[in-house]
Design a protein around this motif. Structure first.
Motif, PDB file in Angstrom:
ATOM      1  N   ILE A  64     -10.509  -4.598 -10.455  1.00  0.00           N
ATOM      2  CA  ILE A  64      -8.893  -5.247  -9.249  1.00  0.00           C
ATOM      3  C   ILE A  64      -9.688  -4.622  -8.253  1.00  0.00           C
ATOM      4  O   ILE A  64      -9.834  -5.714  -7.488  1.00  0.00           O
ATOM      5  N   MET A  65      -9.778  -3.404  -7.850  1.00  0.00           N
ATOM      6  CA  MET A  65     -10.338  -2.783  -6.476  1.00  0.00           C
ATOM      7  C   MET A  65     -11.602  -3.762  -6.164  1.00  0.00           C
ATOM      8  O   MET A  65     -11.891  -4.149  -5.366  1.00  0.00           O
ATOM      9  N   GLY A  66     -12.825  -3.766  -7.230  1.00  0.00           N
ATOM     10  CA  GLY A  66     -13.954  -4.607  -6.688  1.00  0.00           C
ATOM     11  C   GLY A  66     -13.607  -5.429  -6.499  1.00  0.00           C
ATOM     12  O   GLY A  66     -14.089  -6.428  -5.183  1.00  0.00           O
ATOM     13  N   LYS A  67     -12.645  -6.831  -6.854  1.00  0.00           N
ATOM     14  CA  LYS A  67     -12.697  -8.156  -6.941  1.00  0.00           C
ATOM     15  C   LYS A  67     -12.174  -7.710  -5.216  1.00  0.00           C
ATOM     16  O   LYS A  67     -12.487  -8.821  -4.594  1.00  0.00           O
ATOM     17  N   SER A  68     -11.123  -7.250  -4.948  1.00  0.00           N
ATOM     18  CA  SER A  68     -10.489  -7.148  -3.824  1.00  0.00           C
ATOM     19  C   SER A  68     -11.078  -7.090  -2.559  1.00  0.00           C
ATOM     20  O   SER A  68     -11.115  -7.200  -1.671  1.00  0.00           O
ATOM     21  N   PHE A  69     -12.195  -5.766  -2.705  1.00  0.00           N
ATOM     22  CA  PHE A  69     -13.105  -5.413  -1.638  1.00  0.00           C
ATOM     23  C   PHE A  69     -13.422  -6.604  -1.364  1.00  0.00           C
ATOM     24  O   PHE A  69     -14.703  -6.742  -0.271  1.00  0.00           O
ATOM     25  N   PHE A  70     -14.773  -7.337  -2.588  1.00  0.00           N
ATOM     26  CA  PHE A  70     -15.596  -8.614  -1.708  1.00  0.00           C
ATOM     27  C   PHE A  70     -14.211  -9.904  -1.564  1.00  0.00           C
ATOM     28  O   PHE A  70     -15.592  -9.989  -0.674  1.00  0.00           O
ATOM     29  N   GLN A  71     -13.791  -9.618  -2.177  1.00  0.00           N
ATOM     30  CA  GLN A  71     -12.832 -11.010  -1.468  1.00  0.00           C
ATOM     31  C   GLN A  71     -12.395 -10.586   0.188  1.00  0.00           C
ATOM     32  O   GLN A  71     -12.976 -11.291   0.584  1.00  0.00           O
ATOM     33  N   TYR A  72     -11.882  -9.725  -0.060  1.00  0.00           N
ATOM     34  CA  TYR A  72     -11.605  -8.734   1.811  1.00  0.00           C
ATOM     35  C   TYR A  72     -13.004  -9.058   2.766  1.00  0.00           C
ATOM     36  O   TYR A  72     -13.184  -9.834   3.844  1.00  0.00           O
TER      37      TYR A  72
ATOM     38  N   LYS B  53      -4.069   3.662 -10.448  1.00  0.00           N
ATOM     39  CA  LYS B  53      -3.174   2.378 -10.272  1.00  0.00           C
ATOM     40  C   LYS B  53      -2.220   2.726  -9.024  1.00  0.00           C
ATOM     41  O   LYS B  53      -2.368   1.700  -8.466  1.00  0.00           O
ATOM     42  N   SER B  54      -2.250   3.384  -8.503  1.00  0.00           N
ATOM     43  CA  SER B  54      -1.589   3.361  -7.808  1.00  0.00           C
ATOM     44  C   SER B  54      -2.659   3.018  -6.362  1.00  0.00           C
ATOM     45  O   SER B  54      -2.069   2.297  -5.422  1.00  0.00           O
ATOM     46  N   TYR B  55      -3.945   3.096  -6.061  1.00  0.00           N
ATOM     47  CA  TYR B  55      -4.222   2.708  -5.544  1.00  0.00           C
ATOM     48  C   TYR B  55      -4.979   1.390  -5.124  1.00  0.00           C
ATOM     49  O   TYR B  55      -4.682   0.884  -4.520  1.00  0.00           O
ATOM     50  N   SER B  56      -4.903   0.709  -6.766  1.00  0.00           N
ATOM     51  CA  SER B  56      -5.231  -0.683  -6.378  1.00  0.00           C
ATOM     52  C   SER B  56      -4.446  -0.758  -6.516  1.00  0.00           C
ATOM     53  O   SER B  56      -4.242  -2.644  -5.984  1.00  0.00           O
ATOM     54  N   ASN B  57      -2.528  -0.846  -7.017  1.00  0.00           N
ATOM     55  CA  ASN B  57      -1.549  -1.464  -6.503  1.00  0.00           C
ATOM     56  C   ASN B  57      -1.859  -1.632  -4.463  1.00  0.00           C
ATOM     57  O   ASN B  57      -1.076  -2.446  -3.907  1.00  0.00           O
ATOM     58  N   ALA B  58      -2.552  -0.196  -4.710  1.00  0.00           N
ATOM     59  CA  ALA B  58      -1.765  -0.765  -2.183  1.00  0.00           C
ATOM     60  C   ALA B  58      -3.097  -1.567  -1.923  1.00  0.00           C
ATOM     61  O   ALA B  58      -2.927  -2.641  -1.012  1.00  0.00           O
ATOM     62  N   VAL B  59      -4.013  -1.353  -2.623  1.00  0.00           N
ATOM     63  CA  VAL B  59      -4.808  -2.519  -1.943  1.00  0.00           C
ATOM     64  C   VAL B  59      -4.671  -3.854  -1.868  1.00  0.00           C
ATOM     65  O   VAL B  59      -5.590  -4.809  -1.579  1.00  0.00           O
ATOM     66  N   THR B  60      -4.297  -4.596  -3.668  1.00  0.00           N
ATOM     67  CA  THR B  60      -4.293  -5.725  -4.195  1.00  0.00           C
ATOM     68  C   THR B  60      -3.162  -6.328  -3.282  1.00  0.00           C
ATOM     69  O   THR B  60      -2.975  -7.364  -2.599  1.00  0.00           O
ATOM     70  N   SER B  61      -1.858  -5.725  -3.132  1.00  0.00           N
ATOM     71  CA  SER B  61      -0.882  -5.786  -2.019  1.00  0.00           C
ATOM     72  C   SER B  61      -1.418  -6.283  -0.735  1.00  0.00           C
ATOM     73  O   SER B  61      -0.878  -7.032   0.394  1.00  0.00           O
ATOM     74  N   LYS B  62      -2.212  -5.110   0.391  1.00  0.00           N
ATOM     75  CA  LYS B  62      -2.907  -5.982   1.223  1.00  0.00           C
ATOM     76  C   LYS B  62      -3.455  -7.179   1.301  1.00  0.00           C
ATOM     77  O   LYS B  62      -3.525  -8.263   1.961  1.00  0.00           O
ATOM     78  N   VAL B  63      -4.659  -7.074   0.206  1.00  0.00           N
ATOM     79  CA  VAL B  63      -5.491  -9.241   0.028  1.00  0.00           C
ATOM     80  C   VAL B  63      -5.123  -9.452  -0.824  1.00  0.00           C
ATOM     81  O   VAL B  63      -4.858 -11.061   0.399  1.00  0.00           O
ATOM     82  N   LEU B  64      -4.398  -9.398  -1.642  1.00  0.00           N
ATOM     83  CA  LEU B  64      -3.544 -10.783  -2.237  1.00  0.00           C
ATOM     84  C   LEU B  64      -2.226 -10.992  -2.101  1.00  0.00           C
ATOM     85  O   LEU B  64      -1.224 -11.833  -2.747  1.00  0.00           O
ATOM     86  N   GLY B  65      -1.614  -9.782  -1.445  1.00  0.00           N
ATOM     87  CA  GLY B  65       0.125  -9.621  -1.265  1.00  0.00           C
ATOM     88  C   GLY B  65       0.845 -10.011  -2.771  1.00  0.00           C
ATOM     89  O   GLY B  65       1.921  -9.977  -2.757  1.00  0.00           O
ATOM     90  N   LYS B  66       0.071  -8.603  -3.542  1.00  0.00           N
ATOM     91  CA  LYS B  66       1.018  -8.291  -4.940  1.00  0.00           C
ATOM     92  C   LYS B  66       0.163  -7.556  -5.792  1.00  0.00           C
ATOM     93  O   LYS B  66      -0.442  -7.199  -5.429  1.00  0.00           O
TER      94      LYS B  66
END
Length: 379
Positions: A54-62, A349-362
């Motif tokens: 999830i982190m990887g996909k989020s950063f690639f998208q961002y 899990k905490s870091y993943s939630n923080a990243v996806t909240s910013k990139v994906l809004g969830k």
């Protein structure tokens, strides 16, 4: 993801699935973890693989979206932290203009399936340098390959933390610091001009390289070499701003890149592998926010001391330090205690939630996994 292709390569924390000649491959992030280059450790961390995917996909998208590059150099935190001379040169570079127009080029094939441990990527060649028992041979890179992995781990250092590896490596030798652009030995803290550092990627153990050797073994001309450093600096700055918005402070990190066709006879670069908490050194409210505590858990153990001895042994007699540790010292790591294991699972899990909240809004994990609650419990 259904109908997974067969495992092509099994790493310490990630499997690569697919065929050598296929246009795309699948990264399968496992729940395994590794410290000190040991490879797979005796525990697994619940849903760690999913968090890394999830982190990887989020950063690639961002990083792949041009809108996330515009205004980078008008950011208040960027201008407060780094020197105007350093920022001015990067802001006027052609590569930054390209990112503002079309985003960063990467190898991820993104879809709507974020909540899985799988990441589909474009296939690139990995040209492993032959080893003759003494030296690795990189002659294949003089042929200027494209769609191939650059045989370097590229490290950006936005700051020098207490006890950082670079200061230990360079020590008080000012001539070595001058090679990184310093006229005096820097103190610990964030740097006005970040450092780009290089180590080998395709050798048995990581080996730090000076700029001349790094450029030589990877077969880059001067234009390509400059672009690689500009690319790394820009990614570092964008990630610094990104994490500042989350309340985190980014100090250093590492990336992997691949060669792709460029223009004017030069090659360009594509961001490959993945970015996540394992590749970054972060602080939250001035305290380390990473898996570093896992390393600290093992330091001082009998296994760690034997591992250090084994690594020294192979420098003299050669061989594989893990095999030496197991055979000569009869030593292997113990399992984590439940509290340390729970903390490790929480940090991912905490870091993943923080990243996806910013990139994906969830968020993909329970609300209990957040930076503030993690900090109160563990930091």
């Amino acid at each position: 993801m259904t109908n997974l292709p067969p495992v092509l390569y099994r790493g310490s924390v990630k499997n690569v699935r697919g065929e050598v000649s296929a246009e795309s491959l699948v990264f399968e992030f496992s729940d395994r973890y590794s410290v000190f280059d040991w490879g797979e450790m005796p525990d697994q961390l619940d849903e760690k693989g999913k968090t890394l995917s999830i982190m990887g996909k989020s950063f690639f998208q961002y990083l792949g979206e041009s809108a996330n590059w515009e205004g980078l150099f008008s950011s208040e935190i960027i201008n407060q932290t780094f020197s105007s001379e350093y920022l001015s040169a990067l802001s006027q570079s052609e590569i930054y203009k390209r990112y503002c127009a079309q985003g960063l080029n990467h190898h991820a094939v993104l879809d709507d399936e974020f909540n899985t441990p799988y990441l589909k990527v474009k296939n690139i060649s990995v040209i492993r340098p032959p080893f003759d028992g003494v030296n690795y041979h990189y002659e294949a890179y003089t042929d200027k390959p494209v769609h191939a992995l650059v045989p370097l781990e590229v490290i950006f250092r936005l700051g020098l933390s207490q006890g950082n590896s670079l200061t230990k490596r360079l020590g008080s030798d000012l001539s070595k610091w001058k090679a990184f652009g310093f006229n005096e030995i820097p103190e610990a803290g964030l740097l006005k001009t970040p450092i780009i550092d290089f180590s080998t990627k395709l050798e048995r153990g990581d080996r730090y390289l000076d700029y001349s050797e790094a450029q030589k073994i990877s077969g880059m001309n001067d234009s390509e070499w400059i672009e690689l450093q500009q690319m790394t600096n820009l990614i570092a700055l964008n990630l610094f701003r990104f994490h500042h918005d989350l309340g985190l402070e980014l100090w250093d990190g590492k990336i992997e890149v691949g060669f792709i066709p460029g223009s004017d006879g030069n090659r360009s670069f594509i961001l490959v592998d993945s970015i996540g908490i394992d590749e970054l050194r972060l602080l939250y409210k001035g305290k380390s926010f990473s898996k570093e505590f896992l390393r600290e858990t093992y330091k001082g153990s009998a296994w760690f001391l034997n591992l250090e001895a084994a690594k020294k042994d192979v420098l003299v007699v050669g061989g594989d330090f893990k095999e030496v540790c197991l055979s000569k010292y009869n030593s292997s790591p113990l399992k984590l205690n439940p509290e340390v294991k729970a903390r490790a699972e929480a940090v991912y899990k905490s870091y993943s939630n923080a990243v996806t909240s910013k990139v994906l809004g969830k968020k993909f994990f329970s609300e209990e996994f957040n930076l503030e609650d993690y900090s109160k419990r563990y930091l």
